[in-house]
Design a protein around this motif. Structure first.
Motif, PDB file in Angstrom:
ATOM      1  N   ALA A 214     -68.376  17.135 -76.472  1.00  7.21           N
ATOM      2  CA  ALA A 214     -69.571  17.152 -75.634  1.00  7.21           C
ATOM      3  C   ALA A 214     -69.596  15.937 -74.718  1.00  7.21           C
ATOM      4  O   ALA A 214     -69.930  16.048 -73.525  1.00  7.21           O
ATOM      5  N   TRP A 215     -69.242  14.768 -75.255  1.00  9.03           N
ATOM      6  CA  TRP A 215     -69.202  13.561 -74.411  1.00  9.03           C
ATOM      7  C   TRP A 215     -68.231  13.765 -73.258  1.00  9.03           C
ATOM      8  O   TRP A 215     -68.557  13.477 -72.100  1.00  9.03           O
ATOM      9  N   MET A 216     -67.022  14.236 -73.570  1.00  5.81           N
ATOM     10  CA  MET A 216     -66.018  14.425 -72.523  1.00  5.81           C
ATOM     11  C   MET A 216     -66.466  15.492 -71.528  1.00  5.81           C
ATOM     12  O   MET A 216     -66.202  15.369 -70.321  1.00  5.81           O
ATOM     13  N   GLY A 217     -67.142  16.534 -72.006  1.00  6.51           N
ATOM     14  CA  GLY A 217     -67.608  17.577 -71.098  1.00  6.51           C
ATOM     15  C   GLY A 217     -68.639  17.057 -70.111  1.00  6.51           C
ATOM     16  O   GLY A 217     -68.543  17.324 -68.905  1.00  6.51           O
ATOM     17  N   TYR A 218     -69.622  16.315 -70.607  1.00  7.25           N
ATOM     18  CA  TYR A 218     -70.650  15.795 -69.706  1.00  7.25           C
ATOM     19  C   TYR A 218     -70.101  14.688 -68.810  1.00  7.25           C
ATOM     20  O   TYR A 218     -70.534  14.543 -67.663  1.00  7.25           O
ATOM     21  N   PHE A 219     -69.144  13.931 -69.308  1.00  6.36           N
ATOM     22  CA  PHE A 219     -68.492  12.932 -68.447  1.00  6.36           C
ATOM     23  C   PHE A 219     -67.762  13.624 -67.302  1.00  6.36           C
ATOM     24  O   PHE A 219     -67.862  13.204 -66.137  1.00  6.36           O
ATOM     25  N   THR A 220     -67.026  14.677 -67.623  1.00  5.28           N
ATOM     26  CA  THR A 220     -66.312  15.428 -66.582  1.00  5.28           C
ATOM     27  C   THR A 220     -67.290  15.988 -65.555  1.00  5.28           C
ATOM     28  O   THR A 220     -67.042  15.927 -64.339  1.00  5.28           O
ATOM     29  N   ALA A 221     -68.407  16.520 -66.034  1.00  5.09           N
ATOM     30  CA  ALA A 221     -69.405  17.092 -65.124  1.00  5.09           C
ATOM     31  C   ALA A 221     -69.946  16.027 -64.173  1.00  5.09           C
ATOM     32  O   ALA A 221     -70.036  16.256 -62.955  1.00  5.09           O
ATOM     33  N   CYS A 222     -70.307  14.863 -64.702  1.00  7.35           N
ATOM     34  CA  CYS A 222     -70.871  13.795 -63.862  1.00  7.35           C
ATOM     35  C   CYS A 222     -69.835  13.283 -62.869  1.00  7.35           C
ATOM     36  O   CYS A 222     -70.135  13.076 -61.678  1.00  7.35           O
ATOM     37  N   ALA A 223     -68.613  13.054 -63.339  1.00  5.03           N
ATOM     38  CA  ALA A 223     -67.581  12.495 -62.472  1.00  5.03           C
ATOM     39  C   ALA A 223     -67.212  13.465 -61.351  1.00  5.03           C
ATOM     40  O   ALA A 223     -67.091  13.067 -60.183  1.00  5.03           O
ATOM     41  N   VAL A 224     -67.038  14.745 -61.682  1.00  2.00           N
ATOM     42  CA  VAL A 224     -66.670  15.729 -60.658  1.00  2.00           C
ATOM     43  C   VAL A 224     -67.821  15.932 -59.676  1.00  2.00           C
ATOM     44  O   VAL A 224     -67.602  16.065 -58.463  1.00  2.00           O
ATOM     45  N   ALA A 225     -69.056  15.939 -60.176  1.00  2.00           N
ATOM     46  CA  ALA A 225     -70.207  16.094 -59.286  1.00  2.00           C
ATOM     47  C   ALA A 225     -70.274  14.967 -58.273  1.00  2.00           C
ATOM     48  O   ALA A 225     -70.568  15.192 -57.088  1.00  2.00           O
ATOM     49  N   LEU A 226     -69.996  13.743 -58.707  1.00  2.23           N
ATOM     50  CA  LEU A 226     -70.004  12.614 -57.768  1.00  2.23           C
ATOM     51  C   LEU A 226     -68.839  12.702 -56.791  1.00  2.23           C
ATOM     52  O   LEU A 226     -68.990  12.445 -55.593  1.00  2.23           O
ATOM     53  N   PHE A 227     -67.668  13.065 -57.299  1.00  4.66           N
ATOM     54  CA  PHE A 227     -66.482  13.134 -56.441  1.00  4.66           C
ATOM     55  C   PHE A 227     -66.615  14.238 -55.391  1.00  4.66           C
ATOM     56  O   PHE A 227     -66.212  14.067 -54.239  1.00  4.66           O
ATOM     57  N   LYS A 228     -67.204  15.364 -55.795  1.00  2.42           N
ATOM     58  CA  LYS A 228     -67.328  16.504 -54.888  1.00  2.42           C
ATOM     59  C   LYS A 228     -68.614  16.477 -54.066  1.00  2.42           C
ATOM     60  O   LYS A 228     -68.762  17.270 -53.139  1.00  2.42           O
ATOM     61  N   GLY A 229     -69.564  15.595 -54.409  1.00  2.00           N
ATOM     62  CA  GLY A 229     -70.797  15.513 -53.628  1.00  2.00           C
ATOM     63  C   GLY A 229     -71.802  16.594 -53.951  1.00  2.00           C
ATOM     64  O   GLY A 229     -72.525  17.067 -53.062  1.00  2.00           O
ATOM     65  N   LEU A 230     -71.876  17.005 -55.216  1.00  2.00           N
ATOM     66  CA  LEU A 230     -72.849  18.019 -55.627  1.00  2.00           C
ATOM     67  C   LEU A 230     -74.235  17.402 -55.692  1.00  2.00           C
ATOM     68  O   LEU A 230     -74.422  16.312 -56.235  1.00  2.00           O
ATOM     69  N   GLY A 231     -75.231  18.093 -55.148  1.00  2.00           N
ATOM     70  CA  GLY A 231     -76.591  17.577 -55.116  1.00  2.00           C
ATOM     71  C   GLY A 231     -77.248  17.595 -56.479  1.00  2.00           C
ATOM     72  O   GLY A 231     -76.795  18.255 -57.416  1.00  2.00           O
TER      73      GLY A 231
END
Length: 301
Positions: A214-231
């Motif tokens: 779960a930690w790795m999943g939410y980390f991936t979500a936050c990091a990709v959202a910042l990298f891709k510019g998701l609102g």
């Protein structure tokens, strides 16, 4: 009144102007230094083996973001975020010693993230692109607040605490879901967080709770959202899918391992770890695709 006071006292005016012109990185460094008890507590938790060092990945992601926009930091901070950072820093400092370190540290890292958001630009400039022999302007990727705050929370040494409070309920949930899947080919019953499969008792232990996944999943979500510019809105709408993806991955991993053991093919520690890593990679990859592809279609969602 304040402006007339400054005009009557030139030294005060010059001092106020120097403060107003102070670079953004100086304020970030000062707030970071003011929260040194939190960083010390986090370092001790990691170094003495009390918790996993996964939070270093979240700090590295925030540091990378800050470095990538070092030339775009705001001269005039966003006052709402700055006020939240100030109030939170003062509250975390005053509460230290009266409540548990985890609570004060949680407040401290959120306040620190608010300080970053006060000076971070609205968007991050990407690299210029060449298509069909034409040089196109660099795209702008939005810097959303929720992923920044999420990474700040993930920077805390949380794994041991999550295992203590949420580990057993997650193991029971995983065991029950695995029971339903295994029932097609085995005689299986659940007893607490253990499974009785064909008369063999198999324990769903702490590593199978899925807390690290779960930690790795939410980390991936936050990091990709910042990298891709998701609102922020788009990110928030997709968070439930992150949790569901983690849950499904953990249940499938546990079911496969239990089925192998019940069939008389108990995996060796290396195979056990290998299956876990493969499922973890698949879960994080699915989350990255979920966040990345939808960000392309709704960057400011």
């Amino acid at each position: 009144m304040m402006s007339s006071l400054l005009r009557r006292h030139p030294p005060v005016l010059r001092g106020a102007m120097r403060i107003d012109r102070a670079p953004a990185w100086l304020w970030i460094v000062l707030q970071t230094a003011a929260l040194w008890p939190t960083w010390r507590w986090m370092a001790v938790r990691v170094m003495d083996g009390s918790d996993d060092p996964l939070g270093l990945l979240a700090l590295a992601a925030l540091g990378t973001l800050l470095w990538s926009v070092r030339g775009q930091l705001r001269c005039a901070p966003r006052l709402a975020w700055l006020a939240a950072a100030l109030v939170g820093t003062l509250a975390a400092t005053s509460m230290r010693g009266t409540v548990t370190p985890l609570v004060t540290s949680l407040l401290a890292v959120i306040s620190w993230a608010c300080g970053l958001l006060a000076f971070l630009p609205q968007a991050r400039r990407g690299a210029m692109q060449v298509r069909d022999g034409v040089l196109w302007p660099a795209p702008h990727h939005a810097i959303s607040a929720v992923p920044v705050l999420g990474l700040a929370v993930l920077a805390l040494p949380l794994i041991a605490s999550l295992q203590f409070y949420a580990g057993y309920p997650l193991r029971v949930l995983t065991a029950e879901a695995s029971r339903w899947l295994l029932a097609a080919g085995f005689a299986v019953q659940r007893e607490g967080s253990s499974l009785l499969v064909n008369g063999q008792l198999i324990i769903v232990d702490a590593p199978c709770s899925g807390v690290q996944m779960a930690w790795m999943g939410y980390f991936t979500a936050c990091a990709v959202a910042l990298f891709k510019g998701l609102g922020d809105r788009g990110f928030g709408l997709r968070l439930p899918w992150v949790g569901l993806t983690v849950l499904v991955g953990n249940v499938l991993r546990n079911t496969l391992l239990v089925a192998l053991e019940a069939s008389g093919y108990a995996p060796s520690p290396a195979v056990h770890e290998g299956i876990g890593l493969l499922v973890l990679a698949a879960v994080c990859g699915a989350i990255a695709v979920l966040m990345g592809r939808l960000a392309e279609g709704g960057r400011h969602g």
